[in-house]
Design a protein around this motif. Structure first.
Motif, PDB file in Angstrom:
ATOM      1  N   SER A  29      43.906  23.231  16.117  1.00 37.96           N
ATOM      2  CA  SER A  29      44.373  22.775  17.426  1.00 37.96           C
ATOM      3  C   SER A  29      43.587  23.413  18.562  1.00 37.96           C
ATOM      4  O   SER A  29      43.752  23.044  19.722  1.00 37.96           O
ATOM      5  N   TYR A  30      42.717  24.369  18.236  1.00 37.99           N
ATOM      6  CA  TYR A  30      41.897  25.031  19.253  1.00 37.99           C
ATOM      7  C   TYR A  30      40.591  24.286  19.514  1.00 37.99           C
ATOM      8  O   TYR A  30      39.746  24.756  20.284  1.00 37.99           O
ATOM      9  N   ARG A  31      40.417  23.120  18.922  1.00 41.25           N
ATOM     10  CA  ARG A  31      39.169  22.373  19.095  1.00 41.25           C
ATOM     11  C   ARG A  31      38.807  22.129  20.567  1.00 41.25           C
ATOM     12  O   ARG A  31      37.616  22.163  20.909  1.00 41.25           O
ATOM     13  N   CYS A 164      29.562  33.597  12.410  1.00 43.11           N
ATOM     14  CA  CYS A 164      29.891  32.451  13.267  1.00 43.11           C
ATOM     15  C   CYS A 164      31.397  32.367  13.472  1.00 43.11           C
ATOM     16  O   CYS A 164      31.867  32.027  14.566  1.00 43.11           O
ATOM     17  N   GLN A 165      32.154  32.691  12.423  1.00 43.05           N
ATOM     18  CA  GLN A 165      33.610  32.712  12.544  1.00 43.05           C
ATOM     19  C   GLN A 165      34.055  33.822  13.503  1.00 43.05           C
ATOM     20  O   GLN A 165      34.927  33.614  14.357  1.00 43.05           O
ATOM     21  N   VAL A 166      33.431  34.992  13.364  1.00 44.64           N
ATOM     22  CA  VAL A 166      33.822  36.138  14.189  1.00 44.64           C
ATOM     23  C   VAL A 166      33.470  35.897  15.654  1.00 44.64           C
ATOM     24  O   VAL A 166      34.239  36.243  16.557  1.00 44.64           O
ATOM     25  N   HIS A 167      32.323  35.284  15.926  1.00 47.53           N
ATOM     26  CA  HIS A 167      31.953  34.967  17.309  1.00 47.53           C
ATOM     27  C   HIS A 167      33.031  34.097  17.952  1.00 47.53           C
ATOM     28  O   HIS A 167      33.505  34.368  19.065  1.00 47.53           O
ATOM     29  N   ALA A 168      33.439  33.029  17.255  1.00 51.36           N
ATOM     30  CA  ALA A 168      34.467  32.131  17.794  1.00 51.36           C
ATOM     31  C   ALA A 168      35.810  32.850  17.931  1.00 51.36           C
ATOM     32  O   ALA A 168      36.529  32.664  18.917  1.00 51.36           O
ATOM     33  N   LEU A 169      36.140  33.685  16.959  1.00 50.44           N
ATOM     34  CA  LEU A 169      37.404  34.421  16.998  1.00 50.44           C
ATOM     35  C   LEU A 169      37.444  35.380  18.185  1.00 50.44           C
ATOM     36  O   LEU A 169      38.449  35.458  18.904  1.00 50.44           O
ATOM     37  N   ILE A 172      37.925  33.521  21.460  1.00 51.99           N
ATOM     38  CA  ILE A 172      39.246  32.925  21.646  1.00 51.99           C
ATOM     39  C   ILE A 172      40.368  33.967  21.569  1.00 51.99           C
ATOM     40  O   ILE A 172      41.538  33.646  21.777  1.00 51.99           O
ATOM     41  N   GLU A 173      40.010  35.206  21.285  1.00 49.43           N
ATOM     42  CA  GLU A 173      40.988  36.263  20.988  1.00 49.43           C
ATOM     43  C   GLU A 173      42.104  36.365  22.020  1.00 49.43           C
ATOM     44  O   GLU A 173      43.292  36.494  21.672  1.00 49.43           O
ATOM     45  N   ASP A 174      41.772  36.299  23.290  1.00 47.44           N
ATOM     46  CA  ASP A 174      42.779  36.481  24.341  1.00 47.44           C
ATOM     47  C   ASP A 174      43.782  35.331  24.411  1.00 47.44           C
ATOM     48  O   ASP A 174      44.806  35.439  25.091  1.00 47.44           O
ATOM     49  N   HIS A 175      43.504  34.233  23.716  1.00 48.55           N
ATOM     50  CA  HIS A 175      44.386  33.070  23.750  1.00 48.55           C
ATOM     51  C   HIS A 175      45.302  32.996  22.525  1.00 48.55           C
ATOM     52  O   HIS A 175      46.081  32.049  22.403  1.00 48.55           O
TER      53      HIS A 175
END
Length: 408
Positions: A29-31, A164-169, A172-175
């Protein structure tokens, strides 16, 4: 999820940008946040570094390995014999659950009936985490599970994943509404879709169906461990990449456009790259990067044996020659020549930290050139500035071969 991880690259990224690692954001849902978090839309590594560390990378090893507070050679005193190495990563995730420091761990199991097909799971017990041991070097949509995290009310989470997963995480961490997040990073390069991994193993091994895990080792051979415990070895130079259609036919555009092999935005990175040979001793290599990373290291430390970092050789001649090969690819040489090359690599090539530096430099060079050739208009958006600083030593040979400066 079982079906997704068995698909080809073309099937997985259908309808998405061509540079996609299927990290899981697009299927969650974060797309809608994709433009702000995807490293292949805009690489925000240096921005995230400043948030994590209050600074960017210093000259020297940090340019290649990322910012770190300490680095160690380690192994579990009582290794998990089912793990690829000694089981540090999964033991750490299990400990976090046992001590009540987290409520769940996002990790990657294998699809039932396979050794390597990845299956992201939200593990709630230590046993589930330990059962996810072994490497699955394939595209895996781990961040798809962030919806499960929210829906299940998890507030303290550990995440085990690739860069790549960690960069996106991190982006988006604050959300996410989490009270605590621990990020355990796995060094990663050239993941493939599961069908392409099977193609590679068919070419590389005499018994591809029985391979439990494989690794590109410091002796310039691929070591493949089989179900019965025996290890099959093949020289790098003997791999017939042309039989796979070349690198572009097997590696996704995302892996060829990635500049974070070392997973530098994690709290702690645990892998193999500079750990000493021989592999049966199961040594691993870790970089502690943040305050949370120090907390993780102290948590696992009572269960570890600690070794010594080492290095041998000089990588720069070999990496300079690699630049020339990027410009003028060479055909696979005849067997007697390959035998000599393999002997030279094994006996004269870099080891330990110097091997790690050489691998990262070659990946940076190859991927920079791939981006320039295939996605040139994206270079300023997806290539971090540290890449050019890290490769400055090879600026002259690059300009000589390619007729342009290495720095844009």
């Amino acid at each position: 999820m079982h079906e997704i991880t068995l698909m080809s690259v073309a099937e997985r990224i259908q309808g998405r940008p061509k540079i996609c690692s299927d990290c899981g954001i697009c299927s969650s849902s974060y797309r809608p946040m994709l433009p702000q978090v995807c490293m292949f839309v805009e690489n925000r590594a240096e921005q995230i570094e400043r948030k994590l560390h209050g600074r960017n990378r210093n000259d020297g090893d940090e340019l290649l390995f990322g910012i770190y507070r300490s680095r160690h050679v380690i192994r579990m005193a009582k290794p998990n014999l089912d793990a690829q190495w000694s089981g540090v990563v999964t033991s750490l995730g299990a400990l976090l659950l046992e001590r009540g420091m987290v409520e769940a761990v996002i990790t990657t199991m294998a699809v039932p009936g396979t050794h390597h097909a990845p299956l992201p799971v939200l593990a709630r017990t230590p046993e589930e985490v330990r059962a996810s041991a072994r490497n699955k070097p394939c595209l895996s949509p781990n961040l798809d599970l962030l919806d499960q995290v929210r829906e299940s009310g998890v507030k303290r989470l550990a995440f085990i994943g690739t860069s790549c997963q960690v960069h996106a995480l991190r982006a988006i961490e604050d959300h996410l509404g989490l009270e605590k997040l621990y990020v355990i990073g796995i060094p990663c390069t050239d993941n493939v879709a599961y069908p392409d991994l099977l193609r590679f193993l068919q070419i590389a091994s005499k018994s591809p169906d029985t391979i439990v895990h494989h690794e590109f080792m410091q002796d310039f051979r691929v070591w493949m461990r089989h179900e019965d415990g025996h290890i099959e070895k093949i020289n790098y130079v003997d791999l017939d990449v042309s039989a796979l259609g070349g690198e572009l036919a097997i590696f996704p555009a995302a892996c060829l456009s990635c500049f974070d092999y070392q997973n530098s935005l994690a709290d702690i990175t645990v892998g193999y790259l500079s750990a000493p040979l021989p592999p049966p001793e199961r040594w691993q290599w870790t970089m502690v990067r943040t305050k949370a990373g120090e907390e993780l290291f102290e948590l696992i430390r009572p269960f570890l044996e600690v070794g010594t970092l080492s290095e041998r050789g000089n990588r720069q001649v070999g990496v300079s020659e690699y630049v020339r090969m990027l410009k003028r690819p060479r055909k696979r040489p005849p067997f007697p020549i390959r035998k000599l090359i393999a002997w030279m690599q094994r006996n004269r090539g870099p080891r330990g930290m110097e091997f790690a530096r050489s691998v990262i430099e070659m990946k940076l060079l190859r991927n920079l050139q791939y981006v320039r050739d295939a996605h040139g208009r994206l270079e300023r958006r997806i290539v971090p500035d540290y890449v050019y600083r890290a490769l400055a030593t090879y600026g002259a040979v690059y300009e000589e071969e390619f007729g342009r400066t290495l720095t844009p």
